[in-house]
Design an enzyme around this catalytic site. Structure first.
Site, mmCIF file in Angstrom:
data_model
loop_
_atom_site.group_PDB
_atom_site.id
_atom_site.type_symbol
_atom_site.label_atom_id
_atom_site.label_comp_id
_atom_site.label_asym_id
_atom_site.label_seq_id
_atom_site.Cartn_x
_atom_site.Cartn_y
_atom_site.Cartn_z
ATOM 1 N N HIS A 233 0.839 -1.202 0.000
ATOM 2 C CA HIS A 233 0.000 0.000 0.000
ATOM 3 C C HIS A 233 0.874 1.253 0.000
ATOM 4 O O HIS A 233 0.659 2.177 -0.804
ATOM 5 C CB HIS A 233 -0.906 -0.013 1.232
ATOM 6 C CG HIS A 233 -1.743 1.220 1.397
ATOM 7 N ND1 HIS A 233 -3.058 1.265 1.037
ATOM 8 C CD2 HIS A 233 -1.442 2.453 1.892
ATOM 9 C CE1 HIS A 233 -3.550 2.470 1.289
ATOM 10 N NE2 HIS A 233 -2.569 3.215 1.820
ATOM 11 N N GLU A 234 1.859 1.296 0.902
ATOM 12 C CA GLU A 234 2.718 2.481 0.989
ATOM 13 C C GLU A 234 3.610 2.615 -0.245
ATOM 14 O O GLU A 234 3.945 3.733 -0.643
ATOM 15 C CB GLU A 234 3.557 2.418 2.266
ATOM 16 C CG GLU A 234 2.746 2.437 3.555
ATOM 17 C CD GLU A 234 1.783 3.615 3.637
ATOM 18 O OE1 GLU A 234 2.111 4.693 3.102
ATOM 19 O OE2 GLU A 234 0.700 3.459 4.223
ATOM 20 N N HIS B 122 1.982 4.666 -2.769
ATOM 21 C CA HIS B 122 2.147 6.108 -2.590
ATOM 22 C C HIS B 122 3.571 6.540 -2.954
ATOM 23 O O HIS B 122 3.767 7.580 -3.588
ATOM 24 C CB HIS B 122 1.879 6.505 -1.132
ATOM 25 C CG HIS B 122 0.476 6.298 -0.681
ATOM 26 N ND1 HIS B 122 -0.615 6.729 -1.390
ATOM 27 C CD2 HIS B 122 -0.028 5.703 0.445
ATOM 28 C CE1 HIS B 122 -1.726 6.426 -0.733
ATOM 29 N NE2 HIS B 122 -1.398 5.794 0.382
#
Length: 424
Positions: free
Chosen positions: A24-25, A28
């Protein structure tokens, strides 16, 4: 259930969740770096740092509480106005109320990351900010699709195949399991079916699984039908006359055949379809989250059974993972269960993070879109470009959201400890 297997299930879930958070990170981090934003930290977990290493301008590491993760980007918000100027001029800060103080502190903390260049988040075009914030949830969706694809196309779906596992010797009366001397012979036994036969066609219709064969047999009570089977590499045609039995007021055909159950691999797109279908269910749960958490809290005091389709904390998910791992079932069944659980958790991360409230990713997307609307409106009417939207003004709302999230999380954890859901 064995304790070791139970613990292994929990460990696998925690590791899988950590990987999901890391991915998920990364969703980003990758676009942020591609768009030139300075990223100070990439961290998995919260709290004290357990391990970290700096590579270039970014510190990568793990923290003590594996309940999430974050990246710190320069200039998540526009620079603060008058209060920072007062601080730099040595003037005392104005007395403010609680929430105003929080806004000031958020602005000051943000300003410390700005630096002297333009590599800041708030100066990016709106579409780039949306891509960065959407990248995290999108990666969880990709993870869910990948896991469902492994589950359905790599392992397969348990299906009653066309291979005969056993043949009944009689047509038992009243659905009894044991045959008596007065029970008539089963039609399949009379027709010459044997365990290991592979049904190729029934009444001239090719069949791909036992459900298709069974449907034709049930629709043919008392009728003579030809069944082609493959036996020892050769095909044989057997004549079957299904016995008539009454089921739910209807007369259906009965042959007396039990099929072998095996994993049947599905087309590669099945995983994506399953992810989309399950996303709808997750959206339904998230949309009713406050109500469902309230019902869960009520069950703690009333002793009522919890909704099996209700929300879980990480504790509850761990318990289910442990039960799956320790279940009295073939190892492949248990592996499939863990994979399905991790896929569902990734869908939950995908949907939950898109809620348009700060500090969630959806909140940052909403702020960026609002900024874009203001700029488009000004351009349409030939007005000066407005100042960037100052999301620090939403810190009080963010504070309330965080408190509510912690409260709901606490209720679910207590419920999962005191009144846990079980797969059994």
């Amino acid at each position: 259930m064995t304790v070791i297997a139970f613990v292994i299930g929990i460990v696998v879930l925690v590791v899988g969740l950590a990987v999901s958070i890391a991915v998920h990170e990364l969703g980003h981090l990758a676009p942020a770096k591609a768009f030139g934003v300075r990223v100070g930290q990439y961290m998995i977990g919260f709290g004290p740092t357990l391990w970290s290493r700096r590579k270039g301008e970014t510190e990568y590491g793990f923290k003590a509480l594996p309940l999430g993760g974050y990246i710190s980007m320069a200039g998540m918000y526009p620079p603060s106005p008058a209060e920072r100027e007062r601080a730099e001029a040595g003037q005392p800060a104005r007395k403010t109320r609680f929430f105003s103080t929080m806004v000031q502190e958020a602005r000051m903390a943000n300003d410390e990351t700005l630096g002297d260049d333009d590599r800041v988040f708030y100066k990016l075009p709106v579409w780039k900010r949306v891509v960065i914030m959407l990248g995290g949830p999108f990666m969880n969706l990709v993870m869910a699709v990948l896991l469902f694809t492994i589950l359905f196309s790599g392992i397969g779906v348990q299906t009653a195949t066309t291979t005969v596992a056993a043949v009944s010797t009689c047509v038992p009366a009243d659905d009894a399991s044991d045959c008596t001397a007065t029970d008539p012979a089963a039609p399949a036994a009379a027709a010459g079916f044997e365990a290991g036969d592979v049904i190729v066609s029934v009444d001239g219709t090719s069949v791909a699984d036992f459900a298709e064969a069974s449907a034709i047999i049930q629709d043919s009570p008392g009728q003579s039908i030809a069944v082609v089977v493959e036996r020892d590499g050769a095909t044989e045609t057997l004549t079957l006359v299904p016995a008539a039995r009454e089921v739910n007021g209807e007369e259906v055909g009965f042959a007396g055949i039990t099929s072998q159950v095996d994993y049947v691999r599905q087309p590669v797109w099945t995983g994506a379809v399953a992810a989309m279908e399950n996303t709808g269910a997750v959206i339904g749960v998230v949309a009713q989250l406050p109500v469902k958490v309230y019902d869960t809290a009520a069950s703690l005091f009333t002793g009522a059974d919890r909704d099996p389709n209700g929300p879980l904390s990480i504790v509850g998910a761990g318990v289910i993972a442990g039960e799956v791992a320790a279940a009295d079932a073939p190892i492949l069944n248990r592996v499939a269960g863990i994979i399905q659980l991790l896929a569902s958790l990734n869908l939950a991360l995908f949907v939950f993070n898109l809620i348009p409230l700060l500090p969630l990713d959806g909140g940052h997307i909403a702020v960026a879109l609002w900024d874009g609307i203001k700029r488009a409106w000004a351009k349409l009417f030939s007005r000066p470009a407005p100042k960037p939207v100052d999301a620090t003004k939403l810190v009080p709302v963010t504070f309330v959201v965080v408190i509510l999230l912690f409260a709901m999380g606490g209720i679910l954890i207590v419920a999962d400890l005191v009144n846990p859901l079980s797969i059994f």
